[in-house]
Design a protein around this motif. Structure first.
Motif, PDB file in Angstrom:
ATOM      1  N   GLN A 413       0.410 -23.784  43.682  1.00  0.00           N
ATOM      2  CA  GLN A 413       1.647 -23.816  44.223  1.00  0.00           C
ATOM      3  C   GLN A 413       2.731 -24.130  42.957  1.00  0.00           C
ATOM      4  O   GLN A 413       3.763 -23.837  43.099  1.00  0.00           O
ATOM      5  CB  GLN A 413       1.580 -24.811  45.479  1.00  0.00           C
ATOM      6  CG  GLN A 413       2.671 -24.879  46.175  1.00  0.00           C
ATOM      7  CD  GLN A 413       2.588 -25.664  47.356  1.00  0.00           C
ATOM      8  OE1 GLN A 413       1.430 -25.682  47.894  1.00  0.00           O
ATOM      9  NE2 GLN A 413       3.648 -26.344  47.818  1.00  0.00           N
ATOM     10  N   ALA A 416       4.152 -21.438  40.862  1.00  0.00           N
ATOM     11  CA  ALA A 416       4.632 -20.023  41.403  1.00  0.00           C
ATOM     12  C   ALA A 416       5.759 -19.410  40.982  1.00  0.00           C
ATOM     13  O   ALA A 416       5.822 -18.227  40.842  1.00  0.00           O
ATOM     14  CB  ALA A 416       5.251 -20.433  43.021  1.00  0.00           C
ATOM     15  N   ASP A 417       6.855 -20.110  40.551  1.00  0.00           N
ATOM     16  CA  ASP A 417       8.078 -19.575  40.057  1.00  0.00           C
ATOM     17  C   ASP A 417       7.605 -18.872  38.604  1.00  0.00           C
ATOM     18  O   ASP A 417       8.082 -17.619  38.290  1.00  0.00           O
ATOM     19  CB  ASP A 417       9.024 -20.562  39.596  1.00  0.00           C
ATOM     20  CG  ASP A 417       9.715 -21.060  40.867  1.00  0.00           C
ATOM     21  OD1 ASP A 417       9.530 -20.190  41.998  1.00  0.00           O
ATOM     22  OD2 ASP A 417      10.132 -22.272  40.990  1.00  0.00           O
ATOM     23  N   LEU A 420       5.525 -15.779  39.288  1.00  0.00           N
ATOM     24  CA  LEU A 420       6.257 -14.636  39.875  1.00  0.00           C
ATOM     25  C   LEU A 420       7.320 -13.928  38.827  1.00  0.00           C
ATOM     26  O   LEU A 420       7.315 -12.621  38.723  1.00  0.00           O
ATOM     27  CB  LEU A 420       7.417 -15.396  40.993  1.00  0.00           C
ATOM     28  CG  LEU A 420       8.155 -14.112  41.927  1.00  0.00           C
ATOM     29  CD1 LEU A 420       7.382 -13.156  42.602  1.00  0.00           C
ATOM     30  CD2 LEU A 420       9.370 -15.069  42.530  1.00  0.00           C
ATOM     31  N   GLU A 434       7.663 -13.552  46.899  1.00  0.00           N
ATOM     32  CA  GLU A 434       6.513 -14.760  47.498  1.00  0.00           C
ATOM     33  C   GLU A 434       6.469 -14.647  48.785  1.00  0.00           C
ATOM     34  O   GLU A 434       7.493 -14.670  49.615  1.00  0.00           O
ATOM     35  CB  GLU A 434       7.424 -16.122  46.825  1.00  0.00           C
ATOM     36  CG  GLU A 434       6.696 -17.314  46.818  1.00  0.00           C
ATOM     37  CD  GLU A 434       7.336 -18.654  46.470  1.00  0.00           C
ATOM     38  OE1 GLU A 434       7.130 -19.512  47.085  1.00  0.00           O
ATOM     39  OE2 GLU A 434       7.967 -18.357  45.363  1.00  0.00           O
ATOM     40  N   THR A 437       2.850 -20.100  51.707  1.00  0.00           N
ATOM     41  CA  THR A 437       2.562 -21.149  50.690  1.00  0.00           C
ATOM     42  C   THR A 437       1.808 -22.350  51.644  1.00  0.00           C
ATOM     43  O   THR A 437       2.118 -22.722  52.654  1.00  0.00           O
ATOM     44  CB  THR A 437       3.929 -22.051  50.242  1.00  0.00           C
ATOM     45  OG1 THR A 437       4.437 -21.023  49.382  1.00  0.00           O
ATOM     46  CG2 THR A 437       3.391 -23.122  49.217  1.00  0.00           C
ATOM     47  N   THR A 442       0.169 -20.226  46.554  1.00  0.00           N
ATOM     48  CA  THR A 442       1.042 -19.548  46.969  1.00  0.00           C
ATOM     49  C   THR A 442       0.686 -18.265  46.932  1.00  0.00           C
ATOM     50  O   THR A 442       0.026 -17.680  45.879  1.00  0.00           O
ATOM     51  CB  THR A 442       2.318 -19.836  46.096  1.00  0.00           C
ATOM     52  OG1 THR A 442       2.872 -21.102  46.145  1.00  0.00           O
ATOM     53  CG2 THR A 442       3.414 -18.841  46.515  1.00  0.00           C
ATOM     54  N   ILE A 444       1.848 -14.295  46.553  1.00  0.00           N
ATOM     55  CA  ILE A 444       2.737 -13.398  46.130  1.00  0.00           C
ATOM     56  C   ILE A 444       2.416 -11.889  46.503  1.00  0.00           C
ATOM     57  O   ILE A 444       1.360 -11.309  45.908  1.00  0.00           O
ATOM     58  CB  ILE A 444       3.093 -13.422  44.820  1.00  0.00           C
ATOM     59  CG1 ILE A 444       3.651 -14.971  44.414  1.00  0.00           C
ATOM     60  CG2 ILE A 444       4.366 -12.515  44.141  1.00  0.00           C
ATOM     61  CD1 ILE A 444       3.665 -15.293  42.982  1.00  0.00           C
TER      62      ILE A 444
END
Length: 685
Positions: A413, A416-417, A420, A434, A437, A442, A444
């Motif tokens: 988690q 995640a960014d 991604l 996304e 969560t 998370t 995707i």
């Protein structure tokens, strides 16, 4: 004593009854139940189970009209998707994606509503199909991994009844032809049915006690083994019992003699099959590993029934069960030249020629392996065309340069960014968004630019796995990659273990090294030839688009274990004859003459039971049933009759090396003292 055995079996079946009826309740056919235990796609499926709502059901609703969708079609599609979203808890808002030619519109739809409940998943897919309707030239199909899983589940759920009834009918027909009696065939068939019922109860107990996975494939194979192997043991026992009834007056004493005569061979052959199947526990693939214990349960239940219940019933029924061909005490069977006597004669006259010709034939057939089609795609796994497959074919034609099946990425988690951004920068990725969560992870959802299960999509999945350290990449396409890779790994691990275990059992049984090596080499050659025949017919004749990745391993395990089974019957009788003082060549021919008919009958029954799988609506089952059935027939009518007999004749006593049978009887003979000359009569002059 027979009444006591019958009473014990009635009690055992009564105890097993509550558990046998529950086996279908624990049968699981989700992707995670077939996936490799350690693969990325398995980890994705397990983590998705812990996310809010559990594992998501992925679907694609496909709208298509030849010549182009109208405005009314698009409005109807949007209204139906809105109804689906209102009736079910979806992950995200479905967005329609039109094809370039305007003839197709797809809506990816995903829901976590059913979680891990397969029945709820099937109900969800069914409801979506009820809402998404076409008409007047507008076709609407629901595809995607969730819909494919539902269609596969329906097929597996429908297998139990037809598989059992068809198998029983085939065995009954063959037993009637073999025994030529209106009553005798009922006895082994009924005993096999009881053994199958017991195996279901034991399989349920293994699931509850040890977590052994039960799938539609493994439970179906268990039933096939109970009827196939069980009937083989019955044929051997009844044949020996018939012989003893001509020699011994009381049926009970004749049965005791029959069990002493063929019991060791039956025990050894069933032990070999069980040991071979248990080697599947070393497999990493869940479906293969679960099949090992269930197959072993089937074989052992069949063994127990045929060595206890069958003899008890036959003794209670007496000689009249053989009517109209009743074996009379003191009688002799009609002397006639059998097919196997003739085959043995040719093997005796030219053993090396027969061996060379057989080896060339098997080698030529094995070359057909080069013609086997590539790995089987998920949508090509059905012999018919369910709704999900129709949807996937429409998508493949309408979106030839675009991914239509989501790739699932599970990442920590807190990253995640970063994950991604890395995904969007990976070559071959069309889009990524996304999703859910929870529980520290998370999800995707990724779409590739290449079509599902193509070389381009495979490269994208492998690039994501290389690039995303600490994340897992799964989804339907990733699962197919993992299945293929894991099956290749399992072959490298399980095949040597099977060969070694079977070889050790044969060495211990036959007190020889050469004879076991001949048997093992023969069944490996049969396996290669049977796969080669599959390569010659799967695509050209059956129209199959691919080969199941597990076909090589499963067919190897079954053909080696079951093929050695018949080799034990033949070699055990050959050893008996040698121990009685017969020369090796004569022992080999006697063993073929006396057991050839039984082995041929057993081979026909076993091949027919596995051939039942070819009538099932799943390509993996058809391929497996075909290869095993063909292999058993090759083994029965070529390898056991001609090649093993020819090898035994050619090698003579060396076939039993280094056992005592490899030496001349009595060891080196002492020198014979010269005879004293007899006195000659001298003529008197």
């Amino acid at each position: 004593m027979p009444w006591l055995v019958l009473g014990l079996w009635i009690a055992v079946l009564a105890l097993a009854s509550p558990f046998a009826s529950k086996l279908a309740d624990v049968q699981r056919d989700r992707a995670v139940d077939y996936l490799p235990a350690s693969a990325d796609s398995t980890q994705v499926a397990r983590i998705e189970d812990r996310l809010p709502g559990g594992e998501a059901t992925e679907m694609i609703v496909v709208y298509h009209r030849d010549g182009g969708l109208t405005a009314r079609d698009r409005a109807a599609a949007a209204a139906q998707i809105e109804r689906i979203a209102g009736a079910h808890r979806l992950t995200g808002e479905p967005q329609g994606i039109p094809s370039k030619d305007g003839a197709t519109l797809m809506y990816p739809v995903a829901s976590t509503e059913p979680g891990q409940d397969e029945k709820a998943r099937d109900a969800l897919v069914g409801d979506v199909r009820d809402i998404a309707r076409g008409g007047d030239g507008l076709s609407v199909d629901v595809g995607g991994s969730g819909a494919l899983a539902t269609d596969a589940s329906e097929v597996y759920d429908s297998l139990d009844g037809p598989l059992l009834y068809t198998t029983a009918a085939v065995v009954a027909l063959l037993l009637i032809l073999i025994y030529r009696s209106p009553f005798l065939w009922l006895v082994p068939l009924a005993v096999a049915g009881m053994a199958d019922y017991l195996s279901m109860g034991v399989a349920y107990g293994l699931n509850q006690g040890f977590g052994t996975s039960v799938s539609g494939q493994s439970s179906g194979i268990m039933t096939i083994l109970v009827f196939g192997a069980g009937t083989d043991y019955a044929l051997l026992l009844v044949s020996r019992y018939r012989e003893e009834l001509r020699r011994i007056e009381r049926p009970y004493d004749a049965m005791v003699a029959a069990l002493k005569g063929c019991g060791p061979a039956v025990l050894a052959s069933s032990g070999t099959v069980a040991a071979g199947l248990l080697c599947l526990l070393a497999a990493d693939l869940n479906s293969s590993r679960g099949m090992g214990p269930l197959g072993t349960v089937g074989v052992l239940c069949a063994l127990a029934a045929m060595l206890t219940l069958l003899p008890a019933i036959l003794v209670l029924l007496g000689r009249r069960v053989f009517w109209p061909l009743v074996p009379r005490y003191g009688s002799r069977p009609k002397a006639r030249r059998s097919l196997f006597t003739a085959m043995g004669g040719s093997a005796e006259r030219r053993p090396l020629t027969v061996l060379a010709a057989g080896a060339v034939l098997l080698g030529a057939l094995a070359l057909g392996v080069l013609n086997l089609p590539g790995s089987l795609k998920q949508e090509d796994s059905f012999t018919s065309k369910p709704d999900a497959v129709a949807a996937m074919e429409t998508l493949a034609a309408a979106y030839p340069q675009r991914g239509t099946q989501p790739i699932s990425v599970i990442t920590p988690q807190e990253r995640a960014d970063e994950t991604l951004a890395s995904i969007r920068g990976t070559r071959g990725v069309d889009s990524a968004r996304e999703g859910r969560t929870g529980d520290g992870w998370t999800e995707i959802s990724v779409l590739a630019t290449a079509p599902p299960q193509s070389a381009g999509e495979t490269a994208t999945i492998e690039a994501l796995r290389d690039r995303l350290d600490g994340s897992y990449v799964g989804g339907a396409s990733a699962e197919q990659i993992d299945l293929k890779d894991t099956n290749a790994r399992d072959r490298m691990v399980v095949v040597p273990i099977v060969l070694l275990s079977v070889l050790l059992i044969l060495v211990a049984l036959l007190r020889s090294v050469v004879a076991p090596l001949i048997l093992v080499a023969a069944v490996v050659a049969v396996w290669g030839a049977a796969l080669g025949i599959g390569g010659l017919v799967f695509e050209p004749l059956f129209g199959f688009e691919g080969t199941d990745p597990g076909l090589g391993l499963l067919s190897f395990v079954f053909l080696v274990a079951l093929g050695v089974d018949y080799g034990i019957f033949l070699m055990h009788r050959m050893r008996e004859e040698c121990l009685s003082g017969a020369e090796p060549a004569a022992a080999a021919l006697t063993a073929l003459r006396t057991t050839g008919g039984v082995i041929a009958s057993a081979g026909l029954v076993l091949a027919a039971t596995f051939a039942v799988l070819t009538s099932m609506p799943l390509v993996p089952l058809v391929e497996l049933g075909f290869v095993i059935a063909v292999g058993v027939l090759l083994d029965t009518f070529l390898v056991r009759t001609y090649l093993v007999t020819s090898a035994s004749v050619a090698l003579g006593r060396r076939v039993w090396w280094p056992g005592r049978l490899s030496r001349e009887p009595g060891g080196p003979r002492p020198p014979v003292p010269p005879k004293e000359p007899e006195p000659m009569a001298v003529p008197v002059p």
